[in-house]
Design an enzyme around this catalytic site. Sequence first.
Site, PDB file in Angstrom:
ATOM      1  CG  HIS A   1      23.603  14.980  33.978  1.00 14.00           C
ATOM      2  ND1 HIS A   1      24.282  14.027  34.334  1.00 14.00           N
ATOM      3  CD2 HIS A   1      24.356  15.961  34.344  1.00 14.00           C
ATOM      4  CE1 HIS A   1      25.602  14.093  34.507  1.00 14.00           C
ATOM      5  NE2 HIS A   1      25.680  15.410  34.559  1.00 14.00           N
TER       6      HIS A   1
ATOM      7  CG  HIS B   1      26.646  26.390  18.898  1.00 12.38           C
ATOM      8  ND1 HIS B   1      27.994  26.543  18.398  1.00 12.38           N
ATOM      9  CD2 HIS B   1      26.673  26.276  20.249  1.00 12.38           C
ATOM     10  CE1 HIS B   1      28.698  26.625  19.838  1.00 12.38           C
ATOM     11  NE2 HIS B   1      27.984  26.502  20.717  1.00 12.38           N
TER      12      HIS B   1
HETATM   13  P1  H2U Z   1      28.335  16.868  35.408  1.00 10.98           P
HETATM   14  O1  H2U Z   1      28.847  15.639  35.850  1.00 10.98           O
HETATM   15  O2  H2U Z   1      28.313  16.912  33.889  1.00 10.98           O
HETATM   16  O3  H2U Z   1      29.492  18.000  35.970  1.00 10.98           O
HETATM   17  O4  H2U Z   1      26.991  17.466  35.993  1.00 10.98           O
HETATM   18  C1  H2U Z   1      26.627  17.369  37.154  1.00 10.98           C
HETATM   19  C2  H2U Z   1      26.229  18.615  37.752  1.00 10.98           C
HETATM   20  O5  H2U Z   1      25.400  18.666  38.969  1.00 10.98           O
HETATM   21  C3  H2U Z   1      27.560  19.435  38.325  1.00 10.98           C
HETATM   22  O6  H2U Z   1      27.617  20.595  37.458  1.00 10.98           O
HETATM   23  C4  H2U Z   1      25.929  19.537  39.973  1.00 10.98           C
HETATM   24  C5  H2U Z   1      27.094  19.733  39.692  1.00 10.98           C
HETATM   25  O7  H2U Z   1      27.555  21.189  40.152  1.00 10.98           O
HETATM   26  N1  H2U Z   1      25.423  19.059  41.408  1.00 10.98           N
HETATM   27  C6  H2U Z   1      24.292  19.676  41.957  1.00 10.98           C
HETATM   28  O8  H2U Z   1      24.080  20.987  41.612  1.00 10.98           O
HETATM   29  N2  H2U Z   1      23.867  19.317  43.028  1.00 10.98           N
HETATM   30  C7  H2U Z   1      24.416  18.496  43.720  1.00 10.98           C
HETATM   31  O9  H2U Z   1      23.760  18.003  44.900  1.00 10.98           O
HETATM   32  C8  H2U Z   1      25.461  17.465  43.080  1.00 10.98           C
HETATM   33  C9  H2U Z   1      25.728  17.800  41.531  1.00 10.98           C
END
Ligand code: H2U
Length: 357
Positions: A166, A281
Amino acid sequence: MEFDPKEHQHIRYNPLKDDWILVSPHRMKRPWKGQTEKQVEENIPRHDPKNPLCPGATRAKGEVNPNYTSTFMFENDFPALLQEGAPAPREDDHPLLQARSAVGTCQVMCFHPWSDVTLPLMSNAEVEEVIRKWADIISDLGAKYEWVQIFENKGAVMGCSNPHPHCQVWASNFMPNEPRIKDTNQRNYFQKHGKVLLVDYVNLELERKERIVVENSSWLVVVPYWATWPYETMLLPKRHILRLSDLTEAEVKDLAEITKKLLTKYDNLFETTFPYSMGWHGAPTGSKLKEDQSHWQLHAMYYPPLLRSATVKKFMVGYEMLAQSQRDLTAEQAAEKLRGLSENHYKLQQDFTDNVS
Ligand code: H2U
């Protein structure tokens, strides 16, 4: 004694950021007894109903993901920027205490329904879908926001919390620091030379051929002359393009191909799923769409922290935090190393060998 950039310490200029980095190649053989990272967990289940990024899973705030089969985008349940509801800060009359309102949106975009793939292991057609979605995001969120930052944080070592492939998108009503500085420097270069800084840079790299990692008819990947991270790369179009939303269909296809090649080389370097932060960018959007932005050139940056193995990373601390960035390996040495690596992913080769034996 003649100056040899592979042997002798020097500082290099980054014209995009107007800063300098210290290159100390004579230091390459120093022993490492410091912290090592854990080997990455490779046994990720293809589908985990408890993983909030998977198709059909329930996310933290109770929303259920659709059974998506390609890319899937949702609003981050824990956004750093909200679209509405936050009052603007009170104006302080002292110039040392400035604050401004920050409005925006944060989204998460899944690349694929499976958790056990990464971009280099996806098909060309699947990576093309990711790129088309990125282009749509720039058009859609760019209609409203000054800056749309698409970025991928990959690997636990980079603070990524979820192995599902992702990226994230943070769009804001302000220009964040990095693009703001690049905007100023590209504008100054354009005003002084009447040419686009990064278009000149692409042509220079194509001529010198010292820092090229991989290229195809539309795109070029180099370890930039001013790279700070050991295997940092910059991915640039060969023609002048302002934004991802301006890519032709052929350029989308070529971008998918070169992205897979670069990321395969990265994984092959230490035979691990290579951690990095990457992002795009391009010319600013929102109210800036009405202004001439021809000084801009679209580009992506990959900032990987690994230095000499899957477990030894470069720390940007001490001198880097307090003075300026420093590297041992030169940009040319890093490019040569990456250029020489296979474009066949080590995992696929192993699978092939396993199947044959
Ligand atoms: P990262 O692992 O790159 O941080 O990305 C995961 C993102 O997914 C993170 O920003 C979001 C987290 O806030 N997330 C949701 O929006 N909902 C969820 O249920 C789990 C994770």
